[in-house]
Scaffold this motif. Structure first.
Motif, PDB file in Angstrom:
ATOM      1  N   THR A  79       9.343   8.024   2.994  1.00 39.70           N
ATOM      2  CA  THR A  79      10.588   8.435   2.363  1.00 39.70           C
ATOM      3  C   THR A  79      10.390   9.746   1.635  1.00 39.70           C
ATOM      4  N   TYR A  80      11.329  10.645   1.856  1.00 43.11           N
ATOM      5  CA  TYR A  80      11.350  11.921   1.141  1.00 43.11           C
ATOM      6  C   TYR A  80      12.656  12.001   0.369  1.00 43.11           C
ATOM      7  N   THR A  81      12.590  12.370  -0.912  1.00 45.20           N
ATOM      8  CA  THR A  81      13.783  12.462  -1.746  1.00 45.20           C
ATOM      9  C   THR A  81      13.845  13.814  -2.440  1.00 45.20           C
ATOM     10  N   ASP A  82      15.067  14.266  -2.694  1.00 44.79           N
ATOM     11  CA  ASP A  82      15.307  15.505  -3.416  1.00 44.79           C
ATOM     12  C   ASP A  82      16.417  15.238  -4.422  1.00 44.79           C
ATOM     13  N   ALA A  83      16.057  15.105  -5.695  1.00 44.18           N
ATOM     14  CA  ALA A  83      17.035  14.738  -6.728  1.00 44.18           C
ATOM     15  C   ALA A  83      18.034  15.855  -6.983  1.00 44.18           C
ATOM     16  N   THR A  84      17.658  17.108  -6.749  1.00 48.38           N
ATOM     17  CA  THR A  84      18.597  18.208  -7.000  1.00 48.38           C
ATOM     18  C   THR A  84      19.761  18.172  -6.024  1.00 48.38           C
ATOM     19  N   LYS A  85      19.534  17.640  -4.818  1.00 47.87           N
ATOM     20  CA  LYS A  85      20.591  17.548  -3.809  1.00 47.87           C
ATOM     21  C   LYS A  85      21.031  16.103  -3.570  1.00 47.87           C
ATOM     22  N   LEU A  86      20.484  15.166  -4.329  1.00 48.81           N
ATOM     23  CA  LEU A  86      20.785  13.734  -4.168  1.00 48.81           C
ATOM     24  C   LEU A  86      20.573  13.310  -2.718  1.00 48.81           C
ATOM     25  N   PHE A  87      19.483  13.789  -2.136  1.00 45.79           N
ATOM     26  CA  PHE A  87      19.219  13.584  -0.715  1.00 45.79           C
ATOM     27  C   PHE A  87      18.024  12.658  -0.534  1.00 45.79           C
ATOM     28  N   SER A  88      18.135  11.748   0.443  1.00 48.72           N
ATOM     29  CA  SER A  88      17.042  10.832   0.750  1.00 48.72           C
ATOM     30  C   SER A  88      16.903  10.701   2.260  1.00 48.72           C
ATOM     31  N   GLN A 108       0.869  -1.169   0.000  1.00 47.71           N
ATOM     32  CA  GLN A 108       0.000   0.000   0.000  1.00 47.71           C
ATOM     33  C   GLN A 108       0.913   1.228   0.000  1.00 47.71           C
ATOM     34  N   ARG A 109       0.780   2.031  -1.038  1.00 48.88           N
ATOM     35  CA  ARG A 109       1.688   3.167  -1.218  1.00 48.88           C
ATOM     36  C   ARG A 109       0.893   4.447  -1.436  1.00 48.88           C
ATOM     37  N   LEU A 110       1.092   5.407  -0.570  1.00 49.16           N
ATOM     38  CA  LEU A 110       0.465   6.716  -0.688  1.00 49.16           C
ATOM     39  C   LEU A 110       1.547   7.728  -1.040  1.00 49.16           C
ATOM     40  N   PHE A 111       1.407   8.378  -2.181  1.00 52.05           N
ATOM     41  CA  PHE A 111       2.440   9.314  -2.619  1.00 52.05           C
ATOM     42  C   PHE A 111       1.855  10.719  -2.755  1.00 52.05           C
ATOM     43  N   SER A 112       2.716  11.692  -2.515  1.00 53.47           N
ATOM     44  CA  SER A 112       2.343  13.098  -2.602  1.00 53.47           C
ATOM     45  C   SER A 112       3.620  13.906  -2.797  1.00 53.47           C
ATOM     46  N   PRO A 113       3.512  15.224  -3.025  1.00 56.39           N
ATOM     47  CA  PRO A 113       4.725  16.035  -3.139  1.00 56.39           C
ATOM     48  C   PRO A 113       5.576  16.024  -1.869  1.00 56.39           C
ATOM     49  N   PHE A 114       5.029  15.559  -0.764  1.00 58.46           N
ATOM     50  CA  PHE A 114       5.761  15.556   0.506  1.00 58.46           C
ATOM     51  C   PHE A 114       6.449  14.221   0.786  1.00 58.46           C
ATOM     52  N   GLY A 115       6.406  13.290  -0.156  1.00 57.56           N
ATOM     53  CA  GLY A 115       7.077  12.021   0.034  1.00 57.56           C
ATOM     54  C   GLY A 115       6.156  10.846  -0.237  1.00 57.56           C
ATOM     55  N   VAL A 116       6.673   9.650   0.067  1.00 59.98           N
ATOM     56  CA  VAL A 116       5.951   8.402  -0.196  1.00 59.98           C
ATOM     57  C   VAL A 116       5.838   7.624   1.110  1.00 59.98           C
ATOM     58  N   PHE A 117       4.600   7.285   1.476  1.00 56.73           N
ATOM     59  CA  PHE A 117       4.364   6.405   2.622  1.00 56.73           C
ATOM     60  C   PHE A 117       4.067   5.019   2.071  1.00 56.73           C
ATOM     61  N   ASP A 118       4.777   4.005   2.622  1.00 58.66           N
ATOM     62  CA  ASP A 118       4.721   2.675   2.029  1.00 58.66           C
ATOM     63  C   ASP A 118       4.583   1.617   3.118  1.00 58.66           C
ATOM     64  N   ASN A 119       3.771   0.605   2.833  1.00 59.48           N
ATOM     65  CA  ASN A 119       3.623  -0.532   3.747  1.00 59.48           C
ATOM     66  C   ASN A 119       3.519  -1.806   2.925  1.00 59.48           C
ATOM     67  N   THR A 120       4.284  -2.838   3.310  1.00 59.97           N
ATOM     68  CA  THR A 120       4.228  -4.131   2.637  1.00 59.97           C
ATOM     69  C   THR A 120       3.980  -5.221   3.667  1.00 59.97           C
ATOM     70  N   GLY A 121       3.382  -6.320   3.200  1.00 53.95           N
ATOM     71  CA  GLY A 121       3.106  -7.437   4.088  1.00 53.95           C
ATOM     72  C   GLY A 121       2.647  -8.651   3.310  1.00 53.95           C
ATOM     73  N   THR A 122       2.534  -9.770   3.998  1.00 56.51           N
ATOM     74  CA  THR A 122       2.082 -11.014   3.386  1.00 56.51           C
ATOM     75  C   THR A 122       0.947 -11.607   4.209  1.00 56.51           C
ATOM     76  N   TYR A 123       0.008 -12.212   3.505  1.00 52.13           N
ATOM     77  CA  TYR A 123      -1.088 -12.941   4.153  1.00 52.13           C
ATOM     78  C   TYR A 123      -1.045 -14.380   3.672  1.00 52.13           C
TER      79      TYR A 123
END
Length: 785
Positions: A203-212, A171-186
């Motif tokens: 996770t928040y990333t900035d490609a101009t500064k190569l920052f994560s 389950q991945r929710l993305f926006s300009p403020f980053g990506v919230f992610d959850n994985t699991g198995t049933y």
């Protein structure tokens, strides 16, 4: 004529290869400054002249002054023309006398209004050609939700029987403020019915500064002599993966000079890597070679008369090195993860720290450092990777640890050479009994030593052989000393042969080998047969398969095998669609038959719609045509689908933080369609989607012909304006004006030369699709001409 240079020498067909970007080229001529011409005028005259350097125009004209018969220019104008003036001091007014610059002879040609300059090679700025650091595309933000899934149902019968259903989901929710992610198995089956959370993070990333920045579950960074761990906490790092178009290792730099306009081609191991043109003067080629290891570069310079000089230069590329001044880092703070895939919330109670740093001290030397800390543990070490010219690279590292007063040490030394015909890799790592790292705290094995040696050689053009030796000892696998011999050969265009044998000298009767043949069946299908022997037992397997095309379609696979204690048969078919991948298989192993059904894909919620797709890993785009259906969509000039009945199409597999070109085919649109744009570039954020809206709408208008009270056409050039909306149209010949949008009843005023009138235009919206022609409609005068 042209010349290629090596430092300290001057010849026609020589070239210099160095790492990085030389600050200045060596002197090739040593010309003394030419004396100034005789004075022809005492007054200062301002001029705007075209600059011609060594017979080649530099394009845009520049400002000059003629003082006492001598030309003066501003330093920036000369720099823009490719002339080096960093060692020349301008006058108090900021201008420079060209006669005072060593290696420059200037002539003012009044007839053509040109400043003709003869410039020595060492006075010219080298032309930069080849690779340039790409600009960072502006990220296109998006907001939405992605549900990735991989569901499998399995049913077994025979000696072992039962049903099992399993689902991996994200389950991945993305926006300009980053990506919230959850994985699991049933899992649901015999004696099991549970959901296990795997990873949850933001996770928040900035490609101009190569920052994560990652908050939540993550994996720590490591070096070749350290180990990664799973943890929950905070990770801050420099992430070169955000910009895969960047080249982080030292680029070979080729420098030379051309006396006349010439074409330059660069070949690496016989393959052309760059082709371009250079003006007279020095040049530099910085190009990333498509190889790792040793190779031969050839620079071919061809002048306008077809004369060619080819120079060969050996080079060696190791992507583990960082270019001079470049650095990489990662810092983690959190709690070690335990029982991963078995328990959802199992973390150590004590925090741990990990930090990694790499720095390119020079193009030949990269320094490394790593540190770890836990409640009762301290660990730190340093290493380096050193380029040995064309003879390979040497790596070394030392580390020490202390846990509850018990100290330990680790040492690592390695050498690697990769050549077109021969490669060698030697690596040795040894730790004392007291050496510990944070990976050992999470239950990972501790090792005593690991020695590896691998050599491979190319035989003829289509064959290769290799030998490897591994001596390892750890607390999990024990002690092993394995020697492996391997051979590969391409037999024609459709057959390939592989064979290998191994022996473990630390255990008795542990040896074996295999030989196999693979044949291309055409149409992306292949078949293979393998015979293996291990521990005195012989097995044989045959298989054939054809994977589904990436664009979609059917694929299949069959396999059969037998040995002393098993019989195996397998058959499967898979189908790839735009909305997912589906597979059905059946296999029998000894006395058990198993059937499997599998479905993998994604659901995307974005812009008020929900669409099915293949599994989405990185970036993607949701194309919107504002409700217009069946519109062809192109990605990089390749049709990837058509919009659905709601005007949407999901385009997967886009490169994040890079330019991705999307377009629609306007020829497939109805005639009454208005288009905002037909092409756009998008740069999705990592693992996020973008909305690509092309702005399509329907015309609700018509062509209307207007006449005056006498029935004569309204004069062309008059302006007709819809009173309610303010929309205007220019009246053309025969009094015709075109309106894009009309209401049921429209008041129109027309103003122009000798005309000022008003009209009422009735419009039936149901006729808009046929682009109706209305009129003639009388326009009543509102004032006398």
């Amino acid at each position: 004529m042209f010349a290629l240079s090596v430092i300290g020498q001057s010849a026609v067909a020589q070239i210099d290869i160095t790492g990085g970007s030389p600050a200045a080229l060596p002197s090739l001529t040593g010309n003394a400054p030419s004396p100034a011409g005789p004075s022809t005028a005492a007054a200062t005259e301002s001029l705007v002249l075209e600059i011609v350097v060594n017979g080649t125009s530099q394009g845009e004209p520049s400002n000059f002054e003629l003082r006492g018969g001598e030309l003066y220019a501003e330093p920036q104008s000369l720099t823009n023309a490719g002339i080096r003036v960093d060692d020349v001091k301008p006058g108090a007014d900021g201008w420079v006398a060209l006669a005072s610059i060593p290696g420059v002879h200037a002539t003012y040609v009044a007839r053509t209004q040109q400043a003709v300059l003869e410039v020595a090679t060492d006075r010219q700025v080298a032309q930069q050609i080849g690779y340039r650091v790409p600009a960072v595309p502006k990220a296109t933000p998006g907001t939405g939700f992605v549900l990735n899934y991989d569901a499998t149902y399995q049913r077994s019968s025979g000696e072992a029987h039962g049903d099992q259903f399993g689902v991996w989901s994200e389950q991945r929710l993305f926006s300009p403020f980053g990506v919230f992610d959850n994985t699991g198995t049933y899992l649901n089956g015999t004696d099991i019915n549970r959901y296990t959370r795997l990873d949850t993070n933001w996770t928040y990333t900035d490609a101009t500064k190569l920052f994560s920045l990652t908050v939540g579950d993550a994996i720590s960074e490591s070096l070749a002599w350290s180990r990664s761990v799973r943890f929950g906490g905070i990770q801050i790092r420099r992430d070169f993966a955000l910009r895969p178009d960047l080249i982080t290792f030292p680029l070979p730099m080729f420098t030379g000079a051309a006396a006349v306009p010439s074409a330059v081609d660069l070949y690496i191991n016989g393959l052309r890597q760059y082709s371009g043109n250079v003006a007279p003067g020095p040049f530099q080629i910085a190009q990333a070679p498509s190889l790792t290891g040793a190779g031969v570069a050839q620079v071919v310079v061809t002048d306008a008369l077809g004369r060619r000089v080819t120079t060969s230069v050996p080079l060696y590329v190791d992507t583990r090195l960082l270019a001079k001044g470049l650095f990489d880092y990662s810092v983690e703070l959190g709690f070690l993860r335990n029982d991963y895939t078995l328990r959802s919330w199992s973390y150590d109670s004590s925090p741990v720290f990990s930090g990694t740093f790499d720095y390119g001290l020079s193009d030949r030397l990269t320094l490394q450092a790593h540190a770890e800390a836990a409640k009762d543990l301290r660990n730190g070490g340093a290493g380096a990777v050193l380029a040995l010219g064309n003879r390979g690279t040497l790596s070394a590292a030392v580390a020490g640890s202390n846990e509850n007063g018990k100290s330990g040490a680790l040492a690592s030394l390695g050498y690697q050479y990769i050549g077109p015909r021969f490669s060698l890799n030697l690596q040795g790592t040894r730790a004392t009994s007291g050496y510990r790292d944070i990976a050992s705290l999470s239950g990972a094995s501790t090792f005593e030593h690991l020695y590896q040696a691998t050599a491979s050689v190319a035989l003829y053009r289509t064959q290769s052989a290799s030998v490897s030796y591994i001596d390892s000892k750890d607390t999990f696998s024990g002690h092993a000393r394995v020697v492996t011999l391997a051979f590969n050969a391409q037999l024609g265009t459709r057959l390939s042969l592989f064979a290998s044998v191994f022996r473990d000298f630390s255990q008795t009767k542990v040896y074996g080998g295999s030989v196999g043949l693979t044949m291309s069946l055409g149409g992306n299908a292949s078949a293979s047969a393998t015979v293996s022997q291990s521990g005195g037992h012989t097995t044989a397997d045959v298989s054939a398969s054809r994977p589904a095309d990436f664009s979609g379609g059917w694929g299949w696979a069959v396999q059969g095998g037998a040995g002393a204690d098993y019989r195996h048969a397998f058959a499967g078919a898979n189908y790839r669609a735009s909305f997912g991948d589906f597979q059905a298989t059946a296999q029998r192993f000894n006395g058990t038959t198993t059937g499997t059904l599998q479905a993998a894909g994604a659901l995307v919620a974005m812009d008020g719609t929900v669409l099915a797709s293949r599994s989405l890993g990185d970036g993607f785009a949701l194309v919107s045509t504002d409700g217009v259906a069946r519109v062809p969509v192109l990605q990089e000039n390749r049709v990837v689908g058509v919009t659905n009945r709601d005007g949407y199409l999901l385009v997967p597999d886009l490169s994040s933080y890079q330019r991705n070109q999307l377009a629609i085919d306007p020829l497939a649109l109805p005639a009454d369609t208005m288009i905002d744009k037909t092409q756009m570039d998008v740069a999705p954020q990592r693992r996020a989607g973008v909305l690509a809206r092309f702005g399509l709408s329907r015309y609700r208008g018509a062509s209307v012909s207007f006449v005056d009270a006498d029935g004569n056409a309204i004069p062309p050039g008059s302006v007709a304006t819809v009173t309610d909306t303010g929309a205007s149209a220019v009246v053309g010949y025969d009094g015709v004006a075109f309106f894009e949008q009309l209401s049921t009843m429209n008041a129109v005023s027309i103003h122009g030369k000798n005309i000022d009138c008003a009209a009422e235009v009735a419009f039936d919206p149901s006729t808009a699709r046929t682009m109706p022609q209305l009129g003639p409609i009388a326009c009543r005068a509102t004032r006398k001409p």
